[in-house]
Design an enzyme around this catalytic site. Sequence first.
Site, mmCIF file in Angstrom:
data_model
loop_
_atom_site.group_PDB
_atom_site.id
_atom_site.type_symbol
_atom_site.label_atom_id
_atom_site.label_comp_id
_atom_site.label_asym_id
_atom_site.label_seq_id
_atom_site.Cartn_x
_atom_site.Cartn_y
_atom_site.Cartn_z
ATOM 1 C CE LYS A 13 44.121 41.225 6.444
ATOM 2 N NZ LYS A 13 45.549 41.631 7.121
ATOM 3 N NE ARG A 88 49.265 38.275 3.039
ATOM 4 C CZ ARG A 88 48.387 37.931 4.256
ATOM 5 N NH1 ARG A 88 47.327 37.325 4.003
ATOM 6 N NH2 ARG A 88 48.899 38.086 5.602
ATOM 7 N NE ARG A 122 46.710 37.658 15.234
ATOM 8 C CZ ARG A 122 46.736 37.968 13.741
ATOM 9 N NH1 ARG A 122 45.804 38.426 13.270
ATOM 10 N NH2 ARG A 122 47.891 38.048 12.985
ATOM 11 N NE ARG A 155 48.518 33.652 13.114
ATOM 12 C CZ ARG A 155 47.910 34.473 12.007
ATOM 13 N NH1 ARG A 155 46.749 35.049 12.070
ATOM 14 N NH2 ARG A 155 48.872 34.909 11.079
ATOM 15 N NE ARG A 166 52.438 37.344 9.771
ATOM 16 C CZ ARG A 166 51.605 37.350 10.619
ATOM 17 N NH1 ARG A 166 51.912 37.223 12.033
ATOM 18 N NH2 ARG A 166 49.983 37.494 10.611
HETATM 19 P P1 ADP Z 1 44.229 40.848 10.731
HETATM 20 O O1 ADP Z 1 43.166 39.958 10.491
HETATM 21 O O2 ADP Z 1 44.100 42.196 9.730
HETATM 22 O O3 ADP Z 1 45.619 40.067 10.843
HETATM 23 P P2 ADP Z 1 43.157 40.633 13.487
HETATM 24 O O4 ADP Z 1 41.495 41.101 13.135
HETATM 25 O O5 ADP Z 1 43.223 39.379 13.917
HETATM 26 O O6 ADP Z 1 44.062 41.441 12.243
HETATM 27 O O7 ADP Z 1 43.424 41.721 14.710
HETATM 28 C C1 ADP Z 1 44.772 41.768 15.000
HETATM 29 C C2 ADP Z 1 44.839 41.966 16.640
HETATM 30 O O8 ADP Z 1 44.338 43.383 16.849
HETATM 31 C C3 ADP Z 1 43.832 40.959 17.427
HETATM 32 O O9 ADP Z 1 44.326 40.555 18.663
HETATM 33 C C4 ADP Z 1 42.456 41.661 17.543
HETATM 34 O O10 ADP Z 1 41.758 41.503 18.456
HETATM 35 C C5 ADP Z 1 43.237 43.230 17.662
HETATM 36 N N1 ADP Z 1 42.356 44.321 17.145
HETATM 37 C C6 ADP Z 1 41.509 44.348 15.954
HETATM 38 N N2 ADP Z 1 40.878 45.390 15.916
HETATM 39 C C7 ADP Z 1 41.415 46.287 16.548
HETATM 40 C C8 ADP Z 1 41.282 47.584 17.228
HETATM 41 N N3 ADP Z 1 40.396 48.481 16.207
HETATM 42 N N4 ADP Z 1 41.947 48.055 18.363
HETATM 43 C C9 ADP Z 1 42.777 47.299 19.093
HETATM 44 N N5 ADP Z 1 42.862 46.216 18.656
HETATM 45 C C10 ADP Z 1 42.281 45.396 17.608
HETATM 46 P P1 AMP Z 2 47.161 35.882 7.654
HETATM 47 O O1 AMP Z 2 46.495 34.729 8.456
HETATM 48 O O2 AMP Z 2 46.546 36.317 6.720
HETATM 49 O O3 AMP Z 2 48.237 36.707 8.633
HETATM 50 O O4 AMP Z 2 48.171 34.862 6.902
HETATM 51 C C1 AMP Z 2 49.112 34.138 7.398
HETATM 52 C C2 AMP Z 2 50.096 33.516 6.479
HETATM 53 O O5 AMP Z 2 49.713 32.845 5.407
HETATM 54 C C3 AMP Z 2 50.860 34.498 5.759
HETATM 55 O O6 AMP Z 2 52.173 35.348 6.450
HETATM 56 C C4 AMP Z 2 51.499 34.043 4.333
HETATM 57 O O7 AMP Z 2 52.589 33.370 4.716
HETATM 58 C C5 AMP Z 2 50.194 32.828 4.158
HETATM 59 N N1 AMP Z 2 49.290 33.760 3.238
HETATM 60 C C6 AMP Z 2 48.018 34.186 3.515
HETATM 61 N N2 AMP Z 2 47.305 34.575 2.777
HETATM 62 C C7 AMP Z 2 47.967 34.514 1.495
HETATM 63 C C8 AMP Z 2 48.035 35.027 0.288
HETATM 64 N N3 AMP Z 2 47.036 35.561 -0.219
HETATM 65 N N4 AMP Z 2 49.322 34.850 -0.599
HETATM 66 C C9 AMP Z 2 50.225 34.263 0.072
HETATM 67 N N5 AMP Z 2 50.587 33.786 1.153
HETATM 68 C C10 AMP Z 2 49.394 33.985 2.243
#
Ligand code: ADP
Ligand code: AMP
Length: 210
Positions: A13, A88, A122, A155, A166
């Site tokens: 995302k 969420r 990541r 992270r 998660r």
């Molecule tokens: P989200 O915001 O949904 O948690 P991220 O955009 O941070 O996900 O992506 C999660 C991890 O996967 C990051 O390390 C990113 O660089 C990697 N990633 C994102 N899209 C792809 C893809 N299409 N193929 C492989 N790795 C990806």
């Molecule tokens: P994310 O960066 O989106 O993976 O979010 C990291 C963490 O933040 C999640 O595992 C939750 O603990 C909290 N969080 C983020 N967005 C929300 C949401 N919309 N509602 C509740 N908790 C959230």
Amino acid sequence: MKLILLGAPGAGKGTQAKKIVAEFGIPQISTGDILRKAVADGTPLGTEAKKYMEAGKLVPDEVVIGLMKDRLQEDDCKDGFILDGFPRTVEQAEALGEITDIDAVISIEVDMDSLVERITGRRSCPKCGAVYHISFNPPKEDGICDACGSTLIQREDDREETVRKRLDTYTRQTSPLIEYYAGKSLLKTVEGNGSIDDIYASVRKILLGL
Ligand code: ADP
Ligand code: AMP
């Protein structure tokens, strides 16, 4: 354009949101980023949120809804926004529906094994928020942010123990939103197992068709 990016943790995302920001110039609003900043700044919100985040649980609805009500009223949101990580829960989606209308919900679908691999690999820049992957999207120099030169971090909640929790939280509390938005005829599904650029091509096609 008022968009929601839906998908499990690690679905891509944030990665796709940054590409939409670059092309369409609307802001990315990530509740995870807002909460992590609050934790880093040691604000009362951060202190409250930290215990849930560390445990792989959702921060309570009333807390997140309150902060999004304020955020969506800011000036930069008037021509649209990309919501990344919100809503969420169905309760959050209903509260959002009372604040504003949404044009589309793009659901990025990735299989579980790939999600774990993506999240555990990541690496994030604590300074500018850029996101990398050790194998799939590595920085030019190992461990260093291409954009600002800071040292990249993993992270706390991206370690494997918390990742499983998660993903379980996602399945139980967030995945019902797929049905919820399908029922409102807002859902657009994108196959999320390809390359970052291939997925963006699908996302872009949806956005240009809105
Ligand atoms: P989200 O915001 O949904 O948690 P991220 O955009 O941070 O996900 O992506 C999660 C991890 O996967 C990051 O390390 C990113 O660089 C990697 N990633 C994102 N899209 C792809 C893809 N299409 N193929 C492989 N790795 C990806
Ligand atoms: P994310 O960066 O989106 O993976 O979010 C990291 C963490 O933040 C999640 O595992 C939750 O603990 C909290 N969080 C983020 N967005 C929300 C949401 N919309 N509602 C509740 N908790 C959230």
